[in-house]
Design a protein around this motif. Structure first.
Motif, mmCIF file in Angstrom:
data_model
loop_
_atom_site.group_PDB
_atom_site.id
_atom_site.type_symbol
_atom_site.label_atom_id
_atom_site.label_comp_id
_atom_site.label_asym_id
_atom_site.label_seq_id
_atom_site.Cartn_x
_atom_site.Cartn_y
_atom_site.Cartn_z
ATOM 1 N N GLU A 140 10.866 2.273 2.584
ATOM 2 C CA GLU A 140 9.933 2.557 1.501
ATOM 3 C C GLU A 140 8.538 2.668 2.092
ATOM 4 O OE1 GLU A 140 8.437 0.668 -2.792
ATOM 5 O OE2 GLU A 140 10.059 -0.272 -1.642
ATOM 6 N N ASP A 141 7.814 3.692 1.671
ATOM 7 C CA ASP A 141 6.471 3.889 2.218
ATOM 8 C C ASP A 141 5.569 2.715 1.865
ATOM 9 O OD1 ASP A 141 4.431 5.108 3.581
ATOM 10 O OD2 ASP A 141 4.045 6.663 2.086
ATOM 11 N N CYS A 142 4.616 2.449 2.733
ATOM 12 C CA CYS A 142 3.622 1.401 2.505
ATOM 13 C C CYS A 142 2.352 1.824 3.221
ATOM 14 C CB CYS A 142 4.123 0.051 3.028
ATOM 15 S SG CYS A 142 4.396 0.019 4.821
ATOM 16 N N THR A 143 1.296 1.068 3.073
ATOM 17 C CA THR A 143 0.073 1.397 3.793
ATOM 18 C C THR A 143 0.216 1.011 5.270
ATOM 19 O OG1 THR A 143 -1.026 -0.739 3.474
ATOM 20 C CG2 THR A 143 -1.268 0.908 1.712
ATOM 21 N N VAL A 144 -0.545 1.682 6.098
ATOM 22 C CA VAL A 144 -0.538 1.348 7.523
ATOM 23 C C VAL A 144 -0.976 -0.092 7.721
ATOM 24 C CG1 VAL A 144 -1.578 1.862 9.758
ATOM 25 C CG2 VAL A 144 -0.911 3.743 8.244
ATOM 26 N N ALA A 145 -1.990 -0.537 6.983
ATOM 27 C CA ALA A 145 -2.485 -1.913 7.130
ATOM 28 C C ALA A 145 -1.390 -2.925 6.849
ATOM 29 C CB ALA A 145 -3.674 -2.136 6.198
ATOM 30 N N ASP A 146 -0.611 -2.705 5.789
ATOM 31 C CA ASP A 146 0.470 -3.632 5.469
ATOM 32 C C ASP A 146 1.540 -3.631 6.548
ATOM 33 O OD1 ASP A 146 -0.761 -4.414 3.150
ATOM 34 O OD2 ASP A 146 0.425 -3.124 1.832
ATOM 35 N N TRP A 147 1.876 -2.460 7.054
ATOM 36 C CA TRP A 147 2.908 -2.360 8.092
ATOM 37 C C TRP A 147 2.466 -3.061 9.373
ATOM 38 C CZ3 TRP A 147 3.853 -0.447 12.984
ATOM 39 C CH2 TRP A 147 5.189 -0.250 13.331
ATOM 40 N N LEU A 148 1.206 -2.885 9.738
ATOM 41 C CA LEU A 148 0.691 -3.520 10.951
ATOM 42 C C LEU A 148 0.705 -5.036 10.824
ATOM 43 C CD1 LEU A 148 -2.345 -1.205 11.802
ATOM 44 C CD2 LEU A 148 -0.030 -1.140 12.751
ATOM 45 N N ALA A 149 0.409 -5.536 9.628
ATOM 46 C CA ALA A 149 0.420 -6.987 9.418
ATOM 47 C C ALA A 149 1.826 -7.540 9.575
ATOM 48 C CB ALA A 149 -0.133 -7.313 8.031
ATOM 49 N N SER A 178 -0.799 6.325 4.492
ATOM 50 C CA SER A 178 0.668 6.266 4.440
ATOM 51 C C SER A 178 1.254 5.998 5.819
ATOM 52 C CB SER A 178 1.208 7.596 3.906
ATOM 53 O OG SER A 178 2.581 7.735 4.195
ATOM 54 N N MET A 179 2.030 4.926 5.926
ATOM 55 C CA MET A 179 2.696 4.625 7.180
ATOM 56 C C MET A 179 3.779 5.655 7.480
ATOM 57 S SD MET A 179 2.623 2.730 9.779
ATOM 58 C CE MET A 179 3.623 3.072 11.239
ATOM 59 N N VAL A 375 -2.505 9.073 1.401
ATOM 60 C CA VAL A 375 -2.261 7.705 0.942
ATOM 61 C C VAL A 375 -0.764 7.446 0.816
ATOM 62 C CG1 VAL A 375 -4.453 7.611 -0.277
ATOM 63 C CG2 VAL A 375 -2.405 8.365 -1.493
ATOM 64 N N ALA A 376 -0.407 6.176 0.840
ATOM 65 C CA ALA A 376 1.001 5.777 0.739
ATOM 66 C C ALA A 376 1.578 6.206 -0.602
ATOM 67 C CB ALA A 376 1.132 4.266 0.909
ATOM 68 N N GLY A 377 2.811 6.725 -0.562
ATOM 69 C CA GLY A 377 3.515 7.090 -1.780
ATOM 70 C C GLY A 377 3.063 8.385 -2.421
ATOM 71 N N LEU A 378 2.243 9.162 -1.720
ATOM 72 C CA LEU A 378 1.713 10.399 -2.295
ATOM 73 C C LEU A 378 2.815 11.438 -2.479
ATOM 74 C CD1 LEU A 378 -0.779 12.094 -3.126
ATOM 75 C CD2 LEU A 378 -0.953 12.800 -0.726
ATOM 76 N N ALA A 379 2.883 12.032 -3.675
ATOM 77 C CA ALA A 379 3.815 13.129 -3.954
ATOM 78 C C ALA A 379 3.017 14.426 -4.002
ATOM 79 C CB ALA A 379 4.544 12.895 -5.280
#
Length: 428
Positions: A140-149, A178-179, A375-379
């Motif tokens: 599931e897509d997430c922000t890069v910041a969240d993935w890095l954490a 978007s990650m 951005v994350a989740g962009l359609a």
């Protein structure tokens, strides 16, 4: 079978790609509101000056860009400086991928990297290996910041590697980016063949890379080229596309998203386009009365105002010219008077050469809507508008990539292919 009449609206890289791909198959009319083709990646003229309206780079994975450049008579090896991935940031991370087979080039580059410790090298290597094992796909897509954490990337790695990478590639801050889109970029560069990660830096102005050669090539193919012709209305009725009242068998709308929404009477499309946000890019040009040599033709700064500096003399022979790029600048940067912004970039340069004199002249170019925010989740909107003879092209149309030259060209090629398929089905 008679050839279809196709209108291509917009002569940026996407519209030109669509037209080049359709040449020989369709009778083409290409509409361009400006006097010159190229859109947001071209040479612009201001009084006695001629400058690129941004500092774009390509990578070896940009196959469609390279293919279409060659098709219109441009030799990519002559107009682009190809270098192995070279990440040189003054006061920060320095990573050079040698010309070894993949994935050894990345492994060796990380091993020999300077500016980060062994623990951070292991963390970065582990994070990239995790993406590779997942096939570069997130559940599931997430922000890069969240993935890095989640993947334990240190503050030094985030500031020294991930932040400049994401701003350069996605032009979107880590907290929003978007990650999955970033993973797509990494897959086709660091995760592919060694040559795919090569940096391709323009040796000539942006118009000479593709827009002007494509424009002239299309004229030689019999296309009608209407520069300085702003389209006011595109409508679809009776199985045809009507461009300012002129009938075509199809129309490919290859303009900026805010212009597409105004041109097309499509409520669903406008609603989707309203979800797009935009990010600026600022380019600061400084010309000195002497030759200036940067440590690398593309040199970054840790803690500077400029993200990257480009040595235009080394690249394209423009004596004493430096281009400084600030990706996704915040409002504080955008609010600075040009003279203050130039002074801050000059401070960056004087960290490299303390005795550097004042520039002969400078220019600040700001593209407020340089890219959509990835951005994350962009359609993103698809190629088909919703009617059989209407299509979209642009770097903002659905694609694995962020807003890049390759995304623009791929979208144009895809729009041309989808139209060909629809036309052949209709005639059969």
């Amino acid at each position: 079978m008679s050839r279809p009449r196709v209108a291509v609206i917009g002569a940026g890289w996407a519209g030109l790609a669509a037209a080049v791909e359709l040449a020989g198959f369709a009778e083409l009319t290409l509409f361009e509101a400006g006097r010159e083709p190229g859109g947001r990646a071209r040479r612009v003229r201001e009084a006695e000056l001629a400058l690129d309206n941004g500092q774009h780079i390509l990578i070896g994975a940009y196959r469609e860009c390279l293919r279409l450049m060659a098709r219109v008579g441009v030799d990519p090896d002559a107009v682009l400086l190809r270098q192995p991935m070279n990440w040189h940031r003054h006061g920060g991370l320095r990573l050079h991928c040698p010309p070894l087979p993949a994935p050894l080039h990345v492994a060796w580059g990380l091993l020999a990297a300077r500016g980060i410790g062994w623990r951070d090298k292991w963390r970065l290597s582990r994070a990239l290996e995790t993406l590779k094992r997942q096939g570069w796909r997130l559940a599931e897509d997430c922000t890069v910041a969240d993935w890095l954490a989640v993947h334990d990337q240190s503050t030094a790695l985030v500031g020294g590697f991930w932040r400049p990478l994401v701003l350069s590639a996605l032009n979107t801050p880590l907290a929003d980016a978007s990650m999955q889109i970033l993973a797509n970029v990494l897959k086709d560069s660091l995760g592919a063949a060694r040559a795919d990660s090569d940096l391709l830096l323009p040796r000539h102005d942006l118009s000479a890379l593709f827009p002007q050669p494509a424009w002239h090539w299309l004229a030689g193919q019999g296309a009608q080229l209407r520069a300085g012709c702003r389209v006011r209305d595109v409508a679809f009725a009776d199985g045809a596309a009507w461009v300012d009242g002129e009938r075509f068998d199809a129309a490919i709308v290859a303009v900026a998203p805010h212009h597409a929404g105004a041109l097309l009477d499509d409520a669903a499309l406008r609603q989707r386009l309203q979800l797009l946000r935009y990010r600026p890019i600022c380019t600061v040009y400084l010309r000195f009365g002497q030759s200036l040599r940067l440590p690398r033709v593309m040199t970054g700064f840790a803690g500077g105002t400029a993200d990257w500096l480009f040595d235009r003399e080394a690249l394209s022979g423009e004596r004493g010219l430096v281009a400084a790029v600030i990706s996704a600048p915040d409002e504080a940067i955008l609010a600075l008077p040009p003279a203050q912004l130039v002074a801050r970039v000059l401070d960056d340069l004087r960290r490299l050469q303390p005795t550097l004199p004042e520039p002969l002249w400078s220019r600040v170019l700001v593209e407020r809507r340089a890219t959509f925010a990835a951005v994350a989740g962009l359609a993103r909107p698809g190629t088909r508008i919703g009617v059989q003879c209407g299509y979209l092209a642009g770097d903002w149309v659905d694609s694995p990539y962020p807003a890049t030259l390759e995304a623009a060209v791929q979208s144009g090629v895809n729009a041309a292919h989808v139209f060909k398929q629809d036309w052949m089905k209709q005639k059969n």
